[in-house]
Enzyme design. Structure first.
Site, PDB file in Angstrom:
ATOM      1  N   LYS A 137      -9.774   0.161  -5.666  1.00 39.45           N
ATOM      2  CA  LYS A 137     -10.337  -0.191  -4.366  1.00 39.45           C
ATOM      3  C   LYS A 137     -11.220   0.953  -3.873  1.00 39.45           C
ATOM      4  O   LYS A 137     -11.074   2.091  -4.355  1.00 39.45           O
ATOM      5  CB  LYS A 137      -9.218  -0.523  -3.357  1.00 39.45           C
ATOM      6  CG  LYS A 137      -8.277   0.643  -3.012  1.00 39.45           C
ATOM      7  CD  LYS A 137      -7.142   0.162  -2.119  1.00 39.45           C
ATOM      8  CE  LYS A 137      -6.331   1.338  -1.600  1.00 39.45           C
ATOM      9  NZ  LYS A 137      -5.158   0.911  -0.838  1.00 39.45           N
ATOM     10  N   HIS A 138     -12.159   0.698  -3.007  1.00 42.50           N
ATOM     11  CA  HIS A 138     -12.565  -0.559  -2.383  1.00 42.50           C
ATOM     12  C   HIS A 138     -13.927  -0.899  -2.983  1.00 42.50           C
ATOM     13  O   HIS A 138     -14.940  -0.320  -2.573  1.00 42.50           O
ATOM     14  CB  HIS A 138     -12.652  -0.429  -0.878  1.00 42.50           C
ATOM     15  CG  HIS A 138     -11.393   0.088  -0.226  1.00 42.50           C
ATOM     16  ND1 HIS A 138     -11.073   1.431  -0.181  1.00 42.50           N
ATOM     17  CD2 HIS A 138     -10.367  -0.580   0.389  1.00 42.50           C
ATOM     18  CE1 HIS A 138      -9.905   1.578   0.460  1.00 42.50           C
ATOM     19  NE2 HIS A 138      -9.466   0.370   0.817  1.00 42.50           N
ATOM     20  N   ARG A 165       4.091   3.016   3.058  1.00 45.17           N
ATOM     21  CA  ARG A 165       4.921   2.047   3.773  1.00 45.17           C
ATOM     22  C   ARG A 165       6.405   2.339   3.589  1.00 45.17           C
ATOM     23  O   ARG A 165       7.219   1.968   4.437  1.00 45.17           O
ATOM     24  CB  ARG A 165       4.618   0.627   3.291  1.00 45.17           C
ATOM     25  CG  ARG A 165       3.143   0.275   3.195  1.00 45.17           C
ATOM     26  CD  ARG A 165       2.378   0.536   4.470  1.00 45.17           C
ATOM     27  NE  ARG A 165       0.994   0.092   4.333  1.00 45.17           N
ATOM     28  CZ  ARG A 165       0.018   0.432   5.164  1.00 45.17           C
ATOM     29  NH1 ARG A 165       0.267   1.231   6.199  1.00 45.17           N
ATOM     30  NH2 ARG A 165      -1.208  -0.019   4.978  1.00 45.17           N
ATOM     31  N   HIS A 208     -11.568  -1.085   9.661  1.00 42.15           N
ATOM     32  CA  HIS A 208     -10.499  -1.728  10.414  1.00 42.15           C
ATOM     33  C   HIS A 208     -10.974  -2.112  11.823  1.00 42.15           C
ATOM     34  O   HIS A 208     -10.441  -3.043  12.428  1.00 42.15           O
ATOM     35  CB  HIS A 208      -9.289  -0.804  10.550  1.00 42.15           C
ATOM     36  CG  HIS A 208      -8.567  -0.537   9.266  1.00 42.15           C
ATOM     37  ND1 HIS A 208      -8.955   0.448   8.397  1.00 42.15           N
ATOM     38  CD2 HIS A 208      -7.495  -1.144   8.707  1.00 42.15           C
ATOM     39  CE1 HIS A 208      -8.139   0.456   7.355  1.00 42.15           C
ATOM     40  NE2 HIS A 208      -7.251  -0.506   7.520  1.00 42.15           N
ATOM     41  N   ASP A 265     -10.111  -7.078   0.876  1.00 46.23           N
ATOM     42  CA  ASP A 265      -9.353  -6.198   1.753  1.00 46.23           C
ATOM     43  C   ASP A 265      -8.775  -7.086   2.858  1.00 46.23           C
ATOM     44  O   ASP A 265      -9.067  -8.290   2.939  1.00 46.23           O
ATOM     45  CB  ASP A 265     -10.254  -5.097   2.302  1.00 46.23           C
ATOM     46  CG  ASP A 265      -9.475  -3.861   2.770  1.00 46.23           C
ATOM     47  OD1 ASP A 265      -8.240  -3.927   2.891  1.00 46.23           O
ATOM     48  OD2 ASP A 265     -10.118  -2.820   3.016  1.00 46.23           O
ATOM     49  N   ASP A 319       0.868  -1.180   0.000  1.00 50.28           N
ATOM     50  CA  ASP A 319       0.000   0.000   0.000  1.00 50.28           C
ATOM     51  C   ASP A 319       0.903   1.227   0.000  1.00 50.28           C
ATOM     52  O   ASP A 319       1.330   1.694   1.061  1.00 50.28           O
ATOM     53  CB  ASP A 319      -0.876   0.029   1.264  1.00 50.28           C
ATOM     54  CG  ASP A 319      -2.116  -0.821   1.137  1.00 50.28           C
ATOM     55  OD1 ASP A 319      -2.893  -0.607   0.192  1.00 50.28           O
ATOM     56  OD2 ASP A 319      -2.319  -1.701   1.994  1.00 50.28           O
ATOM     57  N   ARG A 328      -7.605  10.584   1.231  1.00 49.34           N
ATOM     58  CA  ARG A 328      -7.064   9.554   0.331  1.00 49.34           C
ATOM     59  C   ARG A 328      -7.858   9.520  -0.978  1.00 49.34           C
ATOM     60  O   ARG A 328      -7.353   9.006  -1.986  1.00 49.34           O
ATOM     61  CB  ARG A 328      -7.136   8.182   1.000  1.00 49.34           C
ATOM     62  CG  ARG A 328      -6.327   8.055   2.277  1.00 49.34           C
ATOM     63  CD  ARG A 328      -6.754   6.831   3.087  1.00 49.34           C
ATOM     64  NE  ARG A 328      -6.481   5.593   2.382  1.00 49.34           N
ATOM     65  CZ  ARG A 328      -7.008   4.411   2.724  1.00 49.34           C
ATOM     66  NH1 ARG A 328      -7.880   4.330   3.732  1.00 49.34           N
ATOM     67  NH2 ARG A 328      -6.702   3.332   2.030  1.00 49.34           N
TER      68      ARG A 328
END
Length: 343
Positions: free
Chosen positions: A169-170, A71, A182, A251, A63, A139
């Protein structure tokens, strides 16, 4: 090969991981900040994974969106802006926004290609909603479906120019979620007519090679199952109405929107019609349980996986990195004062 994407726990494979991964042969891997230290270290890790499986086209993903979802971070790598920066530029100059986001995606793709990563979980095609939870927030590429699709297409193009496959996505849309998947299960209670706005960017980019599902319940379609585990949403909405025929990933199956054990969640997702389960937390017990529960990857899913990775060859006549950076930054100039720094 099993229909799962796993993740190592650290900067190099442990002996236990090496033996387990070789035995179960997952479809691919996802890397996180815990796996990232330097260009040289990261390339060693991705090389070892490919040697372990004897597959040059092994799916190795990350990601790397820019902004808060990155990351690979400075000072080793460039800081990249979130999608909202390009959405702001669209309000002033749509053509400039398309060119800027394409150049930005190519720059990200070059970083990934250099270290052996061939899939980036980008772009988001979630249509941003004012009432939506900020887990999407800046985002997103915008609040209007045609804008989101146009910028998303440019992201896919920029990544491809660098030899990296993108992932929409998503699917079928996370923008209306009022909670963070999450941590909790979002339930979207609007009509099919309203959901047409959410699926529109995905339908426009239905020819994308990879898509990632949403852990969201849409009561107009299936009040009992999140999209990731809903045969109706996967077959009737994603495959038929949206028209997506590429590789469908879940996901992260570890997210708390889903109930049951992690292996049970994985089994339900594959049974519902997802091609591959994404398992991110590098917990050996969970990975072992997933491997025990899942069947071998189906012929159709294996074909979609091969097709998704078939275009990952970098453009040998691409402009210099400095030229791409200069182009992007010049185009973004009018909005940087309004949205702040690039990252």
């Amino acid at each position: 090969m099993i229909p799962a994407i796993f993740s190592p726990a650290g900067l190099a494979l442990t002996d236990a991981e090496r033996g387990f991964f070789a035995e179960v042969d997952p479809a691919g891997y996802i890397l996180f900040g815990r796996n990232v230290e330097s260009r040289e270290q990261l390339r060693r890790l991705t090389d070892e994974l490919r040697i372990l499986h004897g597959r040059d086209d092994l799916l190795i993903s990350v990601d790397q969106e820019g902004g808060r979802v990155s990351r690979m971070k400075p000072p080793e790598w460039e800081a990249y802006p979130p999608g909202g920066v390009f959405a702001a530029l669209w309000d002033i100059a749509p053509a400039s926004a398309i060119e800027a986001v394409r150049a930005n995606a190519e720059l990200i793709g070059r970083d990934l290609d250099e270290v052996g990563i061939n899939v980036d979980f980008l772009p988001l095609l979630d249509v941003r909603r004012p009432e939506g939870h900020d887990v999407i927030g800046d985002r997103a590429l915008g609040c209007e479906p045609k804008q989101v699709a146009a910028l998303g297409r440019a992201v896919l193009d920029g990544l491809s120019r660098a030899g990296v496959t993108g992932c929409i996505k998503h699917i079928p849309g996370h923008g209306r979620a009022l909670v963070d998947s999450h941590k909790d299960l979002p339930v979207v209670e609007v009509s099919e007519e309203e959901l047409a706005v959410d699926i529109a960017p995905f339908a426009t980019l239905a020819d994308a090679p990879i898509a990632m599902s949403a852990h969201v319940v849409y009561t107009a379609w299936d009040k009992d199952h999140p999209a990731t585990q809903s045969p109706f949403v996967i077959d009737e909405i994603i495959r038929k109405r949206i028209g997506f025929s590429g590789l469908l990933l879940t996901d992260d199956i570890d997210m708390e929107a889903l109930d049951g054990t992690v292996p049970e969640r994985a089994e339900k997702a594959i049974a519902a019609g997802c091609d591959i389960v994404l398992n991110c937390w590098a917990k050996m017990d969970d990975m072992t349980g997933i491997a025990a529960r899942l069947p071998a990857i189906s012929g159709a899913s294996a074909a979609r996986l091969a097709a998704a990775l078939s275009g990952t060859k970098a453009n040998q006549n691409a402009p210099e990195r400095a030229e791409l950076l200069a182009t992007r930054d010049a185009l973004l100039g009018p909005v940087l004062g309004r949205v702040g720094h690039l990252a």
